[in-house]
Design a protein around this motif. Structure first.
Motif, short mmCIF file in Angstrom:
data_model
loop_
_atom_site.label_atom_id
_atom_site.label_comp_id
_atom_site.label_asym_id
_atom_site.label_seq_id
_atom_site.Cartn_x
_atom_site.Cartn_y
_atom_site.Cartn_z
N ALA A 7 4.00 1.50 0.01
CA ALA A 7 4.84 1.31 1.31
C ALA A 7 3.28 1.35 2.18
O ALA A 7 2.69 2.42 1.89
N GLY A 8 3.01 0.18 3.59
CA GLY A 8 2.57 0.25 3.96
C GLY A 8 0.74 -0.39 3.46
O GLY A 8 -0.08 -0.77 4.21
N ILE A 9 0.96 -1.09 2.23
CA ILE A 9 -0.40 -1.53 1.53
C ILE A 9 0.18 -3.37 1.99
O ILE A 9 1.42 -3.96 1.63
N GLU A 10 -1.40 -3.38 2.62
CA GLU A 10 -1.48 -4.93 2.46
C GLU A 10 -1.16 -5.61 0.54
O GLU A 10 -2.02 -5.20 0.42
N ALA A 11 -1.01 -7.29 1.14
CA ALA A 11 -1.12 -7.52 -0.68
C ALA A 11 -0.83 -9.47 0.16
O ALA A 11 -0.78 -9.98 1.27
N ILE A 12 -1.46 -10.39 -1.22
CA ILE A 12 -1.36 -11.72 -0.84
C ILE A 12 -0.33 -12.31 -1.55
O ILE A 12 0.41 -11.80 -2.63
N TYR A 13 1.06 -12.89 -0.47
CA TYR A 13 2.56 -13.30 -1.62
C TYR A 13 2.03 -14.43 -2.35
O TYR A 13 1.08 -15.18 -1.58
N GLN A 14 2.37 -14.77 -3.22
CA GLN A 14 2.24 -15.53 -4.48
C GLN A 14 3.85 -16.96 -4.20
O GLN A 14 3.50 -17.51 -3.89
N THR A 15 3.83 -16.29 -5.15
CA THR A 15 5.53 -16.92 -5.09
C THR A 15 6.83 -16.07 -5.39
O THR A 15 6.98 -15.04 -5.24
N HIS A 32 5.70 -17.98 2.77
CA HIS A 32 4.97 -18.62 1.82
C HIS A 32 3.59 -18.15 1.22
O HIS A 32 2.48 -17.61 1.58
N SER A 33 2.72 -19.14 0.68
CA SER A 33 1.66 -18.57 -0.89
C SER A 33 0.82 -18.63 0.17
O SER A 33 0.42 -19.01 0.76
N GLY A 34 0.17 -17.08 -0.45
CA GLY A 34 -0.95 -16.98 0.54
C GLY A 34 -0.81 -16.68 1.78
O GLY A 34 -2.19 -15.90 2.30
N GLU A 35 -0.02 -16.05 1.78
CA GLU A 35 0.29 -15.29 3.42
C GLU A 35 0.00 -13.57 2.84
O GLU A 35 0.44 -13.37 2.16
N THR A 36 -0.19 -13.64 4.31
CA THR A 36 -0.77 -11.65 3.84
C THR A 36 0.27 -11.08 4.40
O THR A 36 1.50 -11.86 5.67
#
Length: 181
Positions: free
Chosen positions: A142-150, A129-133
């Motif tokens: 690999a291993g890096i966190e990001a914020i899901y957009q779409t 879902h949008s905004g989910e880590t």
């Protein structure tokens, strides 16, 4: 009773009064096999399903799954003139009819109607879902966190990745992402 209902005592009104929904317990992952074989034998059945995004072989795919794994509904006539229930338990994919002691579990018609309405109205259940880590699971990040957009039309995910104190948009395969627990 509606104005178009048949007169009491006719074959049609008797059938509706003795026809009920019951629950069939299927063998593991054989709901559709059981459904097909029961319908082939002339039984009226209903298998509630939902569309959901899943990762298969590293790719995000939309799949259809049973809403209640290992269960489906069957409409049976309980009158003396009814079709025999005996073939049900030996049908390919069927384990048994659900029972409570010696009593076959009857399901309320309103519940089946509600499930059908919800199944039609239920949107596709997205993987993220949008905004989910999320965390990248493969590749150079690999291993890096990001914020899901779409997600785009090609089932790729647009994410925001923080690199050197800047947020950078990046497209990756949705199969290369996982939720951060």
């Amino acid at each position: 009773m509606s104005e178009t209902a048949t007169a009491p005592g006719t074959a049609e009104s008797t059938a509706t009064l003795t026809t009920f929904w019951y629950l069939v317990h299927t063998k593991p992952r054989q709901e559709t096999i059981a459904l097909t074989n029961l319908e082939r034998q002339g039984y009226a059945c209903y298998l509630p399903q939902m569309r959901i995004e899943r990762v298969r072989r590293g790719k995000a795919l939309v799949v259809t799954e049973a809403m209640f794994p290992r269960y489906l509904f069957i409409q049976l006539d309980s009158s003396d003139q009814a079709k025999s229930w005996a073939p049900i338990r030996s049908t390919l994919g069927v384990s048994q009819l659900v029972r409570f002691g010696t009593q076959t579990a009857r399901v309320d018609d309103a519940l089946v109607d509600l499930l059908r309405e919800r199944e039609q109205a239920r949107p596709l259940e997205a993987l993220f879902h949008s905004g989910e880590t999320v965390v990248i699971t493969r590749g150079p990040f690999a291993g890096i966190e990001a914020i899901y957009q779409t997600a785009d039309a090609e089932r790729r995910a647009l994410i925001l990745l923080e690199i050197m104190s800047r947020k950078v948009e990046m497209r990756v395969d949705a199969g290369d992402l996982a939720r951060v627990e």
